[in-house]
Design a protein around this motif. Structure first.
Motif, short mmCIF file in Angstrom:
data_model
loop_
_atom_site.label_atom_id
_atom_site.label_comp_id
_atom_site.label_asym_id
_atom_site.label_seq_id
_atom_site.Cartn_x
_atom_site.Cartn_y
_atom_site.Cartn_z
N GLU A 1 24.58 30.63 6.62
CA GLU A 1 25.92 31.07 7.00
C GLU A 1 26.23 32.44 6.39
O GLU A 1 26.76 33.32 7.06
CB GLU A 1 26.95 30.04 6.54
CG GLU A 1 28.36 30.34 6.94
CD GLU A 1 29.32 29.25 6.48
OE1 GLU A 1 30.46 29.62 6.11
OE2 GLU A 1 28.95 28.08 6.49
N TRP A 2 25.89 32.61 5.12
CA TRP A 2 26.12 33.89 4.44
C TRP A 2 25.34 35.00 5.15
O TRP A 2 25.89 36.06 5.46
CB TRP A 2 25.70 33.79 2.98
CG TRP A 2 25.68 35.09 2.24
CD1 TRP A 2 26.75 35.77 1.74
CD2 TRP A 2 24.53 35.88 1.93
NE1 TRP A 2 26.33 36.92 1.14
CE2 TRP A 2 24.98 37.02 1.24
CE3 TRP A 2 23.16 35.72 2.15
CZ2 TRP A 2 24.11 38.00 0.77
CZ3 TRP A 2 22.30 36.70 1.69
CH2 TRP A 2 22.78 37.83 1.01
N TRP A 3 24.06 34.74 5.43
CA TRP A 3 23.21 35.74 6.05
C TRP A 3 23.74 36.15 7.42
O TRP A 3 23.78 37.33 7.75
CB TRP A 3 21.79 35.21 6.17
CG TRP A 3 20.82 36.23 6.69
CD1 TRP A 3 20.23 36.24 7.90
CD2 TRP A 3 20.37 37.39 6.00
NE1 TRP A 3 19.42 37.34 8.02
CE2 TRP A 3 19.48 38.07 6.87
CE3 TRP A 3 20.61 37.93 4.75
CZ2 TRP A 3 18.84 39.24 6.52
CZ3 TRP A 3 19.97 39.10 4.39
CH2 TRP A 3 19.11 39.75 5.27
N LYS B 1 24.35 27.04 3.45
CA LYS B 1 25.24 28.08 2.93
C LYS B 1 24.58 29.45 3.01
O LYS B 1 25.22 30.44 3.36
CB LYS B 1 25.63 27.78 1.48
CG LYS B 1 26.61 26.65 1.34
CD LYS B 1 26.93 26.39 -0.12
CE LYS B 1 27.87 25.21 -0.26
NZ LYS B 1 28.13 24.89 -1.67
N GLY B 2 23.29 29.51 2.68
CA GLY B 2 22.56 30.77 2.75
C GLY B 2 22.47 31.29 4.17
O GLY B 2 22.65 32.48 4.42
N TRP C 1 19.42 35.78 -0.36
CA TRP C 1 20.37 34.73 -0.72
C TRP C 1 20.25 34.38 -2.20
O TRP C 1 21.25 34.27 -2.91
CB TRP C 1 20.16 33.50 0.17
CG TRP C 1 20.94 32.29 -0.21
CD1 TRP C 1 20.44 31.06 -0.53
CD2 TRP C 1 22.37 32.15 -0.29
NE1 TRP C 1 21.46 30.18 -0.80
CE2 TRP C 1 22.66 30.82 -0.65
CE3 TRP C 1 23.42 33.03 -0.08
CZ2 TRP C 1 23.95 30.34 -0.82
CZ3 TRP C 1 24.73 32.56 -0.26
CH2 TRP C 1 24.98 31.23 -0.62
N SER D 1 26.70 36.14 8.39
CA SER D 1 27.97 36.86 8.28
C SER D 1 27.79 38.34 7.94
O SER D 1 28.73 39.12 8.04
CB SER D 1 28.87 36.22 7.22
OG SER D 1 28.40 36.51 5.91
N SER E 1 29.13 40.12 -7.24
CA SER E 1 28.32 39.96 -6.04
C SER E 1 28.13 41.27 -5.30
O SER E 1 27.37 41.33 -4.34
CB SER E 1 28.96 38.93 -5.10
OG SER E 1 30.22 39.39 -4.68
N ARG F 1 26.27 36.66 -8.09
CA ARG F 1 27.56 35.95 -8.13
C ARG F 1 27.72 35.23 -9.47
O ARG F 1 28.79 35.24 -10.05
CB ARG F 1 27.64 34.97 -6.96
CG ARG F 1 29.00 34.35 -6.81
CD ARG F 1 29.09 33.51 -5.58
NE ARG F 1 28.04 32.49 -5.60
CZ ARG F 1 27.70 31.75 -4.57
NH1 ARG F 1 28.31 31.89 -3.42
NH2 ARG F 1 26.74 30.85 -4.67
N PHE G 1 21.77 37.16 -4.17
CA PHE G 1 23.22 37.10 -4.06
C PHE G 1 23.79 36.05 -5.01
O PHE G 1 24.76 36.30 -5.71
CB PHE G 1 23.63 36.78 -2.61
CG PHE G 1 25.10 36.52 -2.46
CD1 PHE G 1 26.01 37.56 -2.42
CD2 PHE G 1 25.57 35.22 -2.37
CE1 PHE G 1 27.37 37.32 -2.29
CE2 PHE G 1 26.93 34.97 -2.24
CZ PHE G 1 27.82 36.02 -2.20
N LYS G 2 23.16 34.88 -5.06
CA LYS G 2 23.65 33.82 -5.94
C LYS G 2 23.54 34.24 -7.40
O LYS G 2 24.46 33.98 -8.19
CB LYS G 2 22.86 32.53 -5.71
CG LYS G 2 23.16 31.88 -4.37
CD LYS G 2 22.46 30.54 -4.20
CE LYS G 2 20.97 30.65 -4.25
NZ LYS G 2 20.28 29.39 -3.99
#
Length: 119
Positions: free
Chosen positions: A15-17, A12-13, A41, A19, A53, A48, A44-45
């Motif tokens: 993918e987030w990075w 997930k991290g 990451w 993006s 965020s 959130r 960010f969590k």
């Protein structure tokens, strides 16, 4: 070996990075004071979980902005030299060491152009 939940978090991290735009990545690095995507990451969590965020965990002060400008002005070799001097891979540690080496002990005191005397 990582647990399945940790591997999922890493995915997930990543993918987030991936993006994020280059500017967004730089902003997250500034927020966390490192150049590690994993630190961004994690920040960010945390943001959130706080329900926001978009707000940086670390507010950009004038000192941080100047430190970022100083860091960006350095060559890769100069950055590596600073990392070796401070014994970490955190740009903010290098910035603080640079300021100390030039007599600036208060975070509010900043060097206008740190590159010239970086060595």
């Amino acid at each position: 070996m990582y647990s399945e939940s940790r591997l999922d978090d890493i995915d997930k991290g990543t993918e987030w990075w991936e993006s994020l735009s280059k500017a967004d990545r730089a902003e997250w690095f500034a927020r966390v004071g490192t150049t590690r995507p994993a630190d961004a990451w994690d920040a960010f969590k945390r943001a959130r979980r706080r329900g926001d965020s978009m707000e940086p965990e670390l507010q950009l002060t004038e000192d941080l902005r100047r430190g970022m400008d100083w860091w960006k002005s350095l060559s890769e070799e100069e950055r590596a030299d600073w990392f070796e001097k401070v014994g970490t891979h955190r740009p903010k540690d290098a910035w603080n060491a640079f300021k100390r080496s030039h007599g600036y002990v208060d975070g509010g005191n900043n060097q206008d152009n740190g590159r010239a005397a970086a060595r």
